[in-house]
Design a protein around this motif. Structure first.
Motif, mmCIF file in Angstrom:
data_model
loop_
_atom_site.group_PDB
_atom_site.id
_atom_site.type_symbol
_atom_site.label_atom_id
_atom_site.label_comp_id
_atom_site.label_asym_id
_atom_site.label_seq_id
_atom_site.Cartn_x
_atom_site.Cartn_y
_atom_site.Cartn_z
ATOM 1 N N GLY A 1 0.604 -1.183 0.227
ATOM 2 C CA GLY A 1 0.111 0.282 0.194
ATOM 3 C C GLY A 1 1.394 1.773 -0.356
ATOM 4 N N ASP A 2 1.946 1.246 0.896
ATOM 5 C CA ASP A 2 3.110 2.411 0.841
ATOM 6 C C ASP A 2 4.023 2.554 -0.588
ATOM 7 O OD1 ASP A 2 3.476 4.668 2.578
ATOM 8 O OD2 ASP A 2 5.730 3.542 2.695
ATOM 9 N N GLN A 3 4.098 1.363 -1.210
ATOM 10 C CA GLN A 3 5.170 1.951 -1.760
ATOM 11 C C GLN A 3 4.953 1.554 -3.356
ATOM 12 O OE1 GLN A 3 8.022 2.972 -1.625
ATOM 13 N NE2 GLN A 3 8.057 2.993 0.420
ATOM 14 N N VAL A 4 3.360 0.270 -3.924
ATOM 15 C CA VAL A 4 2.885 0.359 -5.250
ATOM 16 C C VAL A 4 1.583 1.157 -5.331
ATOM 17 C CG1 VAL A 4 2.412 -2.401 -5.630
ATOM 18 C CG2 VAL A 4 4.373 -2.174 -4.711
ATOM 19 N N LEU A 5 0.846 0.949 -4.823
ATOM 20 C CA LEU A 5 -0.596 0.936 -4.785
ATOM 21 C C LEU A 5 -0.890 2.405 -5.600
ATOM 22 C CD1 LEU A 5 -3.940 0.936 -4.028
ATOM 23 C CD2 LEU A 5 -3.670 1.909 -2.063
ATOM 24 N N GLY A 6 -1.371 2.472 -6.888
ATOM 25 C CA GLY A 6 -1.313 3.591 -7.654
ATOM 26 C C GLY A 6 -0.102 3.708 -8.699
ATOM 27 N N ARG A 7 0.485 3.209 -8.481
ATOM 28 C CA ARG A 7 1.924 3.151 -9.179
ATOM 29 C C ARG A 7 1.896 3.025 -10.121
ATOM 30 N NH1 ARG A 7 7.255 3.678 -5.674
ATOM 31 N NH2 ARG A 7 8.377 3.947 -7.541
ATOM 32 N N ASP A 8 1.349 1.451 -10.869
ATOM 33 C CA ASP A 8 1.234 0.787 -12.021
ATOM 34 C C ASP A 8 2.803 0.612 -11.846
ATOM 35 O OD1 ASP A 8 -1.350 0.464 -12.765
ATOM 36 O OD2 ASP A 8 -1.201 2.515 -13.627
ATOM 37 N N VAL A 9 3.656 0.125 -11.137
ATOM 38 C CA VAL A 9 4.572 -0.680 -10.935
ATOM 39 C C VAL A 9 4.514 -2.083 -9.880
ATOM 40 C CG1 VAL A 9 5.786 1.387 -11.082
ATOM 41 C CG2 VAL A 9 5.578 -0.093 -8.774
ATOM 42 N N ALA B 1 12.419 0.221 6.684
ATOM 43 C CA ALA B 1 10.640 -0.394 7.665
ATOM 44 C C ALA B 1 10.521 -0.254 9.468
ATOM 45 C CB ALA B 1 12.239 -1.763 7.927
ATOM 46 N N LEU B 2 10.960 0.724 9.796
ATOM 47 C CA LEU B 2 10.587 1.160 10.876
ATOM 48 C C LEU B 2 9.413 1.955 10.308
ATOM 49 C CD1 LEU B 2 10.823 0.719 13.347
ATOM 50 C CD2 LEU B 2 12.282 2.898 13.542
ATOM 51 N N ARG B 3 8.634 2.652 9.669
ATOM 52 C CA ARG B 3 7.632 3.053 8.972
ATOM 53 C C ARG B 3 6.825 2.001 8.825
ATOM 54 N NH1 ARG B 3 6.034 7.672 4.546
ATOM 55 N NH2 ARG B 3 6.369 5.633 3.172
ATOM 56 N N LEU B 4 7.275 0.845 8.591
ATOM 57 C CA LEU B 4 6.297 0.040 7.513
ATOM 58 C C LEU B 4 5.838 -0.681 9.332
ATOM 59 C CD1 LEU B 4 4.984 -2.524 5.909
ATOM 60 C CD2 LEU B 4 7.022 -2.863 6.039
ATOM 61 N N ARG B 5 6.519 -0.483 9.801
ATOM 62 C CA ARG B 5 6.017 -1.636 11.422
ATOM 63 C C ARG B 5 5.087 -0.453 11.922
ATOM 64 N NH1 ARG B 5 7.032 -6.019 13.168
ATOM 65 N NH2 ARG B 5 8.457 -7.225 13.399
ATOM 66 N N LEU C 1 13.520 9.984 5.119
ATOM 67 C CA LEU C 1 14.503 9.168 5.223
ATOM 68 C C LEU C 1 13.735 8.303 4.504
ATOM 69 C CD1 LEU C 1 15.664 9.358 8.822
ATOM 70 C CD2 LEU C 1 16.826 9.614 6.776
ATOM 71 N N ALA C 2 12.260 7.951 4.972
ATOM 72 C CA ALA C 2 11.991 6.449 4.398
ATOM 73 C C ALA C 2 11.667 6.503 2.663
ATOM 74 C CB ALA C 2 10.654 6.001 4.963
ATOM 75 N N ARG C 3 11.480 7.469 2.587
ATOM 76 C CA ARG C 3 11.230 7.742 0.741
ATOM 77 C C ARG C 3 12.781 7.862 0.055
ATOM 78 N NH1 ARG C 3 6.946 12.975 0.876
ATOM 79 N NH2 ARG C 3 5.723 11.471 1.038
ATOM 80 N N ARG D 1 16.587 4.248 -2.277
ATOM 81 C CA ARG D 1 18.156 2.993 -2.863
ATOM 82 C C ARG D 1 17.628 2.451 -2.549
ATOM 83 N NH1 ARG D 1 19.466 6.496 1.135
ATOM 84 N NH2 ARG D 1 19.069 5.275 2.753
ATOM 85 N N LEU D 2 16.708 1.362 -1.918
ATOM 86 C CA LEU D 2 16.958 -0.431 -2.041
ATOM 87 C C LEU D 2 15.423 -0.558 -2.305
ATOM 88 C CD1 LEU D 2 16.265 0.290 2.299
ATOM 89 C CD2 LEU D 2 17.860 -1.027 1.173
ATOM 90 N N LEU D 3 14.860 0.217 -3.093
ATOM 91 C CA LEU D 3 13.500 -0.767 -3.980
ATOM 92 C C LEU D 3 13.811 -0.655 -5.140
ATOM 93 C CD1 LEU D 3 10.625 0.414 -2.166
ATOM 94 C CD2 LEU D 3 11.939 -1.237 -1.976
ATOM 95 N N ASP D 4 13.778 -2.043 -6.059
ATOM 96 C CA ASP D 4 13.795 -2.610 -7.719
ATOM 97 C C ASP D 4 12.295 -2.332 -8.619
ATOM 98 O OD1 ASP D 4 14.424 -2.483 -9.933
ATOM 99 O OD2 ASP D 4 15.486 -4.843 -9.884
#
Length: 276
Positions: A18-26, A210-214, A257-259, A264-267
């Motif tokens: 929901g944080d990283q994929v929703l609404g982005r078509d990726v 990861a912390l914001r995810l939790r 920081l999360a953004r 850096r971390l997500l492909d």
């Protein structure tokens, strides 16, 4: 932080998507997910098995790019995530605008239908109902339970009404008798206790995502267990508002920081039609 360990990997996964994929078509690379989840305390095997289970349940789609496997949303998971997003950011934890309406649901099931009775009660609890009497459940506001009842195959055994309490009814006492207020209050207080220190601290850059995810997954779990009882009829020291302020303050503090960590971390790759 104590209390976080019980978060299910699927709950974390849905929050992540929901944080990283929703609404982005990726779609996101599985190795990226493994890396972020390791920082959130979830092992690689648990992460990969969660991805596989969610594909099997129609909650994720696969997309191969060369030797790498990427995962994206399905219509079903996108609907679940939009509902969660609405619950967190629009509905909120404090019900200040209740109009006095209650949804009443009465049911009468054969004695032998123990499983059906258990399933119905579980679904009603999840949807904000509490047992006014053994076969009469009640929820604040107008709650549409038609699809829930139909899914369980119990439409012929359930009756639903909208109602207002009589002027002489002690609504506060009824709420206290029908819902477990001490347990609900303890969840909010526990959330505030765990996360309030982060209102004045910052995590390491690569751990921020990861912390914001939790943070988000735990907050959604707390408010999903809250039937949004009208605050005017709750104890004066009801802790939901303080917990929500902590959630929003810490989320805002973590977000820059999360953004950066996500970059850096997500492909991620664009969704391609025809892959599953």
């Amino acid at each position: 932080m104590t209390g976080e360990e019980s978060l299910r990997p699927q709950s974390l996964m849905l929050t992540f998507l929901g944080d990283q994929v929703l609404g982005r078509d990726v779609c996101v690379y599985s190795g990226s997910v493994v890396d972020v989840f390791a920082r959130a305390g979830v092992g690689e095997q648990a992460t990969r098995s969660t991805l596989s289970r969610m594909v099997n349940r129609g909650l994720l789609r696969r997309q191969r790019e060369g030797r790498r496997m990427y995962f994206g949303l399905t219509g079903r998971s996108a609907a679940v995530l939009r509902d969660g997003e609405h619950r967190v950011w629009r509905t909120g934890a404090v019900n200040r605008h209740w109009d006095g309406t209650w949804t009443l649901l009465g049911f009468s099931l054969p004695e032998s239908w123990q499983r059906q009775r258990h399933d119905l009660r579980s679904k009603l609890t999840w949807n904000g109902f509490g047992p006014l009497f053994s076969g009469l459940w009640i929820a604040p506001g107008e709650v549409d339970v038609s699809s829930l009842v139909a899914e369980l195959g119990l439409s012929a055994h359930v009756k639903v009404f909208r109602a207002h309490a009589d002027a002489g009814t002690d609504i506060g006492a009824m709420i206290g008798e029908t819902w477990g207020l001490p347990e609900l209050a303890a969840r909010y207080e526990g959330f505030t206790r765990r996360w309030q220190p982060w209102e004045t601290e910052l995590p390491d850059a690569d751990d921020a995502l990861a912390l914001r995810l939790r943070l988000q997954a735990e907050w959604l779990r707390v408010i999903r267990q809250d039937p949004r009882l009208p605050v005017a009829h709750l104890p004066d020291d009801w802790p939901a508002e303080a917990a929500e302020k902590t959630f929003r303050a810490v989320h805002e503090r973590f977000t820059p920081l999360a953004r950066e960590a996500a970059e850096r971390l997500l492909d991620v790759v664009p969704v391609r039609d025809g892959q599953a």
